[in-house]
Scaffold this motif. Structure first.
Motif, PDB file in Angstrom:
ATOM      1  N   ALA A 182      15.487  -7.714  75.116  1.00 24.38           N
ATOM      2  CA  ALA A 182      15.043  -7.808  73.727  1.00 24.38           C
ATOM      3  C   ALA A 182      15.208  -6.465  73.023  1.00 24.38           C
ATOM      4  O   ALA A 182      15.363  -5.421  73.658  1.00 24.38           O
ATOM      5  N   SER A 183      15.162  -6.543  71.691  1.00 19.63           N
ATOM      6  CA  SER A 183      15.162  -5.349  70.853  1.00 19.63           C
ATOM      7  C   SER A 183      13.929  -5.391  69.971  1.00 19.63           C
ATOM      8  O   SER A 183      13.381  -6.474  69.701  1.00 19.63           O
ATOM      9  N   ILE A 184      13.473  -4.227  69.529  1.00 15.24           N
ATOM     10  CA  ILE A 184      12.235  -4.160  68.763  1.00 15.24           C
ATOM     11  C   ILE A 184      12.361  -3.215  67.568  1.00 15.24           C
ATOM     12  O   ILE A 184      13.093  -2.214  67.629  1.00 15.24           O
ATOM     13  N   ILE A 185      11.675  -3.553  66.512  1.00 20.14           N
ATOM     14  CA  ILE A 185      11.474  -2.661  65.373  1.00 20.14           C
ATOM     15  C   ILE A 185       9.962  -2.510  65.245  1.00 20.14           C
ATOM     16  O   ILE A 185       9.251  -3.502  65.026  1.00 20.14           O
ATOM     17  N   LEU A 186       9.475  -1.307  65.419  1.00 22.57           N
ATOM     18  CA  LEU A 186       8.039  -1.052  65.387  1.00 22.57           C
ATOM     19  C   LEU A 186       7.683  -0.169  64.202  1.00 22.57           C
ATOM     20  O   LEU A 186       8.272   0.902  64.017  1.00 22.57           O
ATOM     21  N   VAL A 187       6.717  -0.624  63.420  1.00 22.38           N
ATOM     22  CA  VAL A 187       6.126   0.203  62.364  1.00 22.38           C
ATOM     23  C   VAL A 187       4.749   0.611  62.879  1.00 22.38           C
ATOM     24  O   VAL A 187       3.816  -0.203  62.922  1.00 22.38           O
ATOM     25  N   LYS A 188       4.665   1.851  63.334  1.00 25.15           N
ATOM     26  CA  LYS A 188       3.440   2.310  63.984  1.00 25.15           C
ATOM     27  C   LYS A 188       2.349   2.592  62.956  1.00 25.15           C
ATOM     28  O   LYS A 188       2.614   3.152  61.883  1.00 25.15           O
ATOM     29  N   VAL A 189       1.109   2.226  63.313  1.00 26.23           N
ATOM     30  CA  VAL A 189      -0.053   2.464  62.464  1.00 26.23           C
ATOM     31  C   VAL A 189      -1.022   3.373  63.216  1.00 26.23           C
ATOM     32  O   VAL A 189      -1.421   3.046  64.344  1.00 26.23           O
ATOM     33  N   PRO A 190      -1.423   4.511  62.637  1.00 33.27           N
ATOM     34  CA  PRO A 190      -2.386   5.402  63.304  1.00 33.27           C
ATOM     35  C   PRO A 190      -3.685   4.658  63.603  1.00 33.27           C
ATOM     36  O   PRO A 190      -4.152   3.875  62.765  1.00 33.27           O
ATOM     37  N   PRO A 191      -4.283   4.872  64.775  1.00 33.43           N
ATOM     38  CA  PRO A 191      -5.530   4.166  65.129  1.00 33.43           C
ATOM     39  C   PRO A 191      -6.647   4.405  64.114  1.00 33.43           C
ATOM     40  O   PRO A 191      -7.524   3.556  63.938  1.00 33.43           O
ATOM     41  N   LYS A 202       1.911  -2.544  56.698  1.00 32.83           N
ATOM     42  CA  LYS A 202       2.261  -3.965  56.784  1.00 32.83           C
ATOM     43  C   LYS A 202       3.359  -4.312  55.772  1.00 32.83           C
ATOM     44  O   LYS A 202       4.315  -5.038  56.095  1.00 32.83           O
ATOM     45  N   LYS A 203       3.241  -3.756  54.559  1.00 36.94           N
ATOM     46  CA  LYS A 203       4.254  -4.011  53.538  1.00 36.94           C
ATOM     47  C   LYS A 203       5.605  -3.440  53.948  1.00 36.94           C
ATOM     48  O   LYS A 203       6.654  -4.045  53.674  1.00 36.94           O
ATOM     49  N   LYS A 204       5.586  -2.302  54.640  1.00 37.62           N
ATOM     50  CA  LYS A 204       6.838  -1.719  55.121  1.00 37.62           C
ATOM     51  C   LYS A 204       7.487  -2.653  56.142  1.00 37.62           C
ATOM     52  O   LYS A 204       8.703  -2.907  56.098  1.00 37.62           O
ATOM     53  N   ALA A 205       6.688  -3.168  57.081  1.00 39.26           N
ATOM     54  CA  ALA A 205       7.202  -4.096  58.091  1.00 39.26           C
ATOM     55  C   ALA A 205       7.730  -5.369  57.443  1.00 39.26           C
ATOM     56  O   ALA A 205       8.793  -5.888  57.834  1.00 39.26           O
ATOM     57  N   ASP A 206       7.011  -5.883  56.436  1.00 46.60           N
ATOM     58  CA  ASP A 206       7.461  -7.086  55.732  1.00 46.60           C
ATOM     59  C   ASP A 206       8.788  -6.841  55.021  1.00 46.60           C
ATOM     60  O   ASP A 206       9.662  -7.735  54.994  1.00 46.60           O
ATOM     61  N   SER A 207       8.951  -5.656  54.460  1.00 45.63           N
ATOM     62  CA  SER A 207      10.194  -5.301  53.760  1.00 45.63           C
ATOM     63  C   SER A 207      11.372  -5.298  54.731  1.00 45.63           C
ATOM     64  O   SER A 207      12.460  -5.807  54.431  1.00 45.63           O
ATOM     65  N   VAL A 208      11.140  -4.730  55.923  1.00 45.71           N
ATOM     66  CA  VAL A 208      12.191  -4.701  56.947  1.00 45.71           C
ATOM     67  C   VAL A 208      12.541  -6.135  57.350  1.00 45.71           C
ATOM     68  O   VAL A 208      13.725  -6.482  57.508  1.00 45.71           O
ATOM     69  N   LYS A 213      16.172 -11.034  57.256  1.00 49.23           N
ATOM     70  CA  LYS A 213      16.395 -12.433  56.873  1.00 49.23           C
ATOM     71  C   LYS A 213      17.600 -12.590  55.941  1.00 49.23           C
ATOM     72  O   LYS A 213      18.251 -13.643  55.941  1.00 49.23           O
ATOM     73  N   THR A 214      17.879 -11.548  55.171  1.00 56.54           N
ATOM     74  CA  THR A 214      19.006 -11.629  54.233  1.00 56.54           C
ATOM     75  C   THR A 214      20.316 -11.144  54.848  1.00 56.54           C
ATOM     76  O   THR A 214      21.294 -10.928  54.128  1.00 56.54           O
ATOM     77  N   GLY A 215      20.308 -10.933  56.180  1.00 55.39           N
ATOM     78  CA  GLY A 215      21.561 -10.635  56.862  1.00 55.39           C
ATOM     79  C   GLY A 215      21.766  -9.222  57.359  1.00 55.39           C
ATOM     80  O   GLY A 215      22.816  -8.904  57.924  1.00 55.39           O
ATOM     81  N   ALA A 216      20.798  -8.339  57.151  1.00 55.64           N
ATOM     82  CA  ALA A 216      20.939  -6.964  57.649  1.00 55.64           C
ATOM     83  C   ALA A 216      20.997  -6.965  59.180  1.00 55.64           C
ATOM     84  O   ALA A 216      20.412  -7.826  59.844  1.00 55.64           O
ATOM     85  N   ASP A 217      21.702  -5.993  59.735  1.00 59.51           N
ATOM     86  CA  ASP A 217      21.853  -5.892  61.195  1.00 59.51           C
ATOM     87  C   ASP A 217      20.569  -5.356  61.824  1.00 59.51           C
ATOM     88  O   ASP A 217      20.009  -4.346  61.371  1.00 59.51           O
ATOM     89  N   PHE A 218      20.101  -6.025  62.880  1.00 61.00           N
ATOM     90  CA  PHE A 218      18.849  -5.647  63.533  1.00 61.00           C
ATOM     91  C   PHE A 218      18.920  -4.211  64.049  1.00 61.00           C
ATOM     92  O   PHE A 218      17.977  -3.415  63.867  1.00 61.00           O
ATOM     93  N   SER A 264       8.904 -13.202  63.501  1.00 62.17           N
ATOM     94  CA  SER A 264       8.384 -12.698  62.237  1.00 62.17           C
ATOM     95  C   SER A 264       7.621 -11.407  62.531  1.00 62.17           C
ATOM     96  O   SER A 264       7.644 -10.910  63.666  1.00 62.17           O
ATOM     97  N   VAL A 265       6.950 -10.854  61.553  1.00 65.80           N
ATOM     98  CA  VAL A 265       6.179  -9.623  61.771  1.00 65.80           C
ATOM     99  C   VAL A 265       4.922  -9.954  62.587  1.00 65.80           C
ATOM    100  O   VAL A 265       4.175 -10.871  62.262  1.00 65.80           O
ATOM    101  N   ILE A 266       4.739  -9.196  63.674  1.00 65.48           N
ATOM    102  CA  ILE A 266       3.619  -9.424  64.598  1.00 65.48           C
ATOM    103  C   ILE A 266       2.701  -8.210  64.566  1.00 65.48           C
ATOM    104  O   ILE A 266       3.158  -7.068  64.639  1.00 65.48           O
ATOM    105  N   ARG A 267       1.426  -8.468  64.486  1.00 66.40           N
ATOM    106  CA  ARG A 267       0.437  -7.382  64.478  1.00 66.40           C
ATOM    107  C   ARG A 267       0.025  -7.052  65.910  1.00 66.40           C
ATOM    108  O   ARG A 267      -0.172  -7.950  66.734  1.00 66.40           O
ATOM    109  N   SER A 268      -0.113  -5.761  66.196  1.00 63.63           N
ATOM    110  CA  SER A 268      -0.557  -5.333  67.529  1.00 63.63           C
ATOM    111  C   SER A 268      -1.443  -4.101  67.389  1.00 63.63           C
ATOM    112  O   SER A 268      -1.649  -3.587  66.290  1.00 63.63           O
ATOM    113  N   LEU A 269      -1.953  -3.619  68.501  1.00 68.39           N
ATOM    114  CA  LEU A 269      -2.794  -2.425  68.486  1.00 68.39           C
ATOM    115  C   LEU A 269      -2.015  -1.196  68.022  1.00 68.39           C
ATOM    116  O   LEU A 269      -2.589  -0.259  67.457  1.00 68.39           O
TER     117      LEU A 269
END
Length: 335
Positions: A182-191, A202-208, A213-218, A264-269
């Motif tokens: 698998a491949s991953i795109i992570l938008v890290k959030v400070p604890p 979250k908005k940054k992750a949604d933008s990515v 979805k519009t065809g950009a390369d992962f 889709s965008v997944i929330r994690s710790l």
């Protein structure tokens, strides 16, 4: 093995000079008897050396030793000391010994580590040995190790048939589970981020995700936006199997995807991430050729353990091992 032993003894002697290891005895304490093996008195100095070898392997990450752990180490040190003495005595009874010239060569190797012979003798004294008892200590360590090779290592016999038989018997355990890539795109959030700040990430992750979805390369998006180290490889995590990930939700999500599909965008710790399943491998039987060397090593080590226990148990069964009575301390006396 001999060079390693000499290096270790030298380090221990130097250590004693600087009183690095707190449990090492002063010279006048080092000559006290801690156990008698077939009439041979073994000293606290000898025991301290065996304990010193164990401590680095048992010390915790923070460097501390609990009282319980120290008692356990002391017990291991005593057991090792007795076993090596029994091995040495067995060697002597079978004609295995260092002649005078060989012993002199070994001692010279130790002396050469010091600026002068006087410094070596001072280190020996601080460790609780006399020149004579150090010579016996060196002889015992070398002869006992030679005997272990003769009585154990040289007697190990693991045939090809035994390796094949073990593989066939344990074949079911030599299965590689289903693997994912698998491949991953992570938008890290400070604890410490507040809810308002978390919403920005979250908005940054949604933008990515919208760009994806519009065809950009992962891989391009990962290289540009991901906070994970895998970004240098386009987000590629390589192959792994279920259960290897720290995040259980990650495992659950990856198993829902089809090859080539992104989540889709997944929330994690750690923050917010998007994963893409790039490949899947079914479970497979690990072939004998791939496992035979590991199995052989496992069988060899098991046989060494068996032979060593058989040998030592036999020596101990015939040995006369006497521990001196513990000295009673006068609570009213000054320390």
């Amino acid at each position: 093995m001999k060079e390693e032993f000499m290096r270790l003894i030298t380090v221990l002697l130097i250590t004693c000079c600087f009183v690095f290891f707190a449990s090492l005895a002063f010279a006048n304490e080092g000559t006290s008897t801690v156990v008698s093996v077939n009439g041979v008195d073994l000293t606290k100095a000898e025991l301290d050396q065996e304990i010193s070898k164990i401590v680095p392997m048992e010390r915790s990450f923070h460097g501390g030793l609990s009282e319980e752990k120290q008692l356990e180490i002391n017990k291991k040190g005593m057991e090792t000391l007795i076993n090596m003495e029994l091995q040495y005595q067995d060697g002597l009874s079978k004609g295995q010994r260092l002649d005078k010239k060989a012993l002199e060569r070994e001692i010279d190797l130790l002396v050469a580590k010091f600026p002068m012979r006087e410094a070596y003798l001072e280190a020996v004294e601080k460790a609780g040995f006399s020149e004579q008892t150090m010579e016996r200590f060196v002889s015992r360590n070398i002869v006992s190790k030679n005997m272990k090779k003769f009585e154990v290592d040289d007697k190990v016999n693991v045939s090809d048939a035994m390796v094949v038989s073990y593989y066939e018997e344990k074949k079911a355990s030599y299965m590689k589970p289903e693997e994912y890539r698998a491949s991953i795109i992570l938008v890290k959030v400070p604890p410490s981020a507040l809810s308002e700040e978390r919403e920005v990430f979250k908005k940054k992750a949604d933008s990515v995700y919208q760009q994806l979805k519009t065809g950009a390369d992962f891989a391009d998006l990962a290289a540009k936006f991901s906070d994970d180290m895998s970004r240098i490889k386009g987000g590629d995590l390589g192959y792994f199997h279920a259960g290897q990930a720290d995040d259980q939700d990650f495992d659950a999500q990856i198993q829902k995807l089809q090859v080539g599909e992104a989540s889709s965008v997944i929330r994690s710790l750690k923050g917010f991430y998007i994963i893409k399943l790039t490949d899947k491998r079914p479970p497979r039987q690990l072939p004998f050729e791939e496992m035979k060397d590991k199995i052989r090593l496992l069988l060899v080590n098991a046989e060494k353990d068996r032979l060593y226990k058989l040998w030592i148990d036999g020596l101990r069964a015939k040995a006369k091992i006497i521990y001196p009575p513990e000295k009673k301390t006068d609570k009213g006396s000054k320390s």
